[in-house]
Design an enzyme around this catalytic site. Structure first.
Site, mmCIF file in Angstrom:
data_model
loop_
_atom_site.group_PDB
_atom_site.id
_atom_site.type_symbol
_atom_site.label_atom_id
_atom_site.label_comp_id
_atom_site.label_asym_id
_atom_site.label_seq_id
_atom_site.Cartn_x
_atom_site.Cartn_y
_atom_site.Cartn_z
ATOM 1 N N TYR A 41 -6.105 10.646 4.805
ATOM 2 C CA TYR A 41 -4.738 10.928 4.373
ATOM 3 C C TYR A 41 -4.747 11.737 3.073
ATOM 4 C CZ TYR A 41 -3.721 7.794 8.183
ATOM 5 O OH TYR A 41 -3.666 7.224 9.440
ATOM 6 N N GLN A 76 0.848 -1.184 0.000
ATOM 7 C CA GLN A 76 0.000 0.000 0.000
ATOM 8 C C GLN A 76 0.889 1.241 0.000
ATOM 9 O OE1 GLN A 76 -2.260 1.572 3.457
ATOM 10 N NE2 GLN A 76 -4.101 1.175 2.234
ATOM 11 N N LEU A 133 -14.637 -4.743 10.657
ATOM 12 C CA LEU A 133 -15.220 -5.579 11.703
ATOM 13 C C LEU A 133 -15.834 -6.860 11.141
ATOM 14 C CD1 LEU A 133 -16.772 -2.979 14.172
ATOM 15 C CD2 LEU A 133 -14.471 -3.981 14.135
#
Length: 362
Positions: free
Chosen positions: A184, A103, A303
């Protein structure tokens, strides 16, 4: 429960992934020398997931420049020493039969911070931090305001992504992901809450997406046709007037036209005070909407902790794969365990571990 698709291989640009249960990028903040060079910790961390049956192992957010790091403790890919250190990690992941992805990231206004167990907020320049940059001089709440980037600096960062992509591919990585989520730098350009520019990189959705699309286009040109390229996007800022799902669908389609192959759909990260209804599977619907609206393959994230949840997401067509983070931290062999619980026989158990393989006849 059937798991017909979760453990079915998938191919992207000639790269084979043995299943659809993938390791999400997870920041480790473990480069103690502050030089961006991955360490034995990263080998053990990422290697454990490859050994544990994952279909893809992806690095943490890896900075394309020193200023792009979230913290001093982040990994990087802006020089050859870093690339060389990554090479051994990739080789181990490959030895387990798993593709490795990196990434590529730039933190923008969320850079130069402390890792959570070393301090809070912005790390001051006199303590080893640095001046942060962003599309506009708008601070992330609680952090030092960034400096607005010039047009030439923006184009320089695009070039940084391309150079980092080249180093990563030369180090053996099979796939790349552009980090466009979680508040970001790329996300900062996309959202009207953090991008107040009036030039070609601000204002309309087309202009705010320009930075991402230039990165996708340049990375694709640099790496050629054989490297799968993923993009991670936050589907919504969870704030009125911010980046939203409709924008995400549109920009995902534009990015695909520029050479992106696959999309990780997460959410949030731009505004710390956003009210987010966190619960199991709360982001899956975003992935489904992008898959349907933009006609692109997607990962569901967030999750996902139970094998039957992962299987249902993929088998139902809600997403094409799932990316799991915290459950892999709790159990690096989550993929092997999931297959067992779902009644799927795998032929890629590590031979060193077969004596511990679950036996149904007991």
């Amino acid at each position: 429960m059937a798991a017909e698709k979760l453990f079915t291989p998938v191919e992207i640009r000639g790269v084979q992934f043995r299943n659809r249960l993938w390791v999400s990028p997870m920041c480790q903040y473990s480069v103690e020398q502050w030089d961006g060079v991955p360490t034995a910790w990263h080998l053990a961390h990422l290697g454990s997931f490859a050994r544990g049956g994952a279909g893809l192992v992806m690095t943490e957010a890896t900075a394309v420049s020193p200023e792009g790091r979230i913290t001093n403790w982040d990994t990087g890919i802006w020089n050859d020493a870093q690339a060389e250190a990554w090479r051994d990690i990739v080789a181990f992941v490959h030895a387990q039969g798993v593709p490795a992805a990196m990434q590529l990231a730039h933190a923008g206004r969320k850079a130069s911070t402390y890792r959570e167990w070393s301090g809070k907020g912005t790390q001051a320049v006199e303590d080893g931090g640095w001046e942060t940059v962003a599309p506009s001089a708008v601070a992330f709440d609680g952090y030092v305001p960034p400096r607005e980037l010039t047009g030439d600096e923006i184009r320089g960062i695009v070039a940084d992504f391309a150079a980092a992509a080249r180093r990563a591919v030369d180090a053996g990585f099979d796939a790349l992901e552009i980090h466009g989520a979680h508040g970001y730098l790329v996300h900062q350009f996309l959202s009207p809450l953090s991008n107040l520019r009036t030039d070609e990189y601000g204002g309309s959705l087309e202009n705010r997406a320009r930075f991402l699309l230039e990165i996708v286009r340049t990375v694709r040109a640099e790496t050629g046709d054989g490297v799968p390229l993923l993009v991670r996007l936050s589907a919504t800022d969870w704030v009125e007037g911010g980046w939203n799902l409709e924008d995400t669908v549109t920009v995902a389609g534009w990015a695909a036209a520029e050479g992106a192959d696959w999309f990780d759909i997460s959410s949030g990260g731009l505004v710390p005070a956003a009210s987010i209804p966190v619960k199991p599977l709360y982001q899956v619907g975003f992935a489904t909407a992008v898959r349907s609206g933009a006609g692109v393959p997607v990962n569901a994230v967030g999750l996902i902790t139970r094998p039957e949840e992962a299987a249902e997401i993929v088998d139902s067509g809600a997403a094409d794969a799932v990316m799991v983070a915290r459950e892999f931290l709790r159990d690096p062999h989550f993929a092997l365990r999931a297959a067992h619980e779902l009644g799927v026989e795998l032929d890629y158990w590590p031979p060193q571990y077969t004596r511990a393989k679950w036996r149904r006849e007991r």
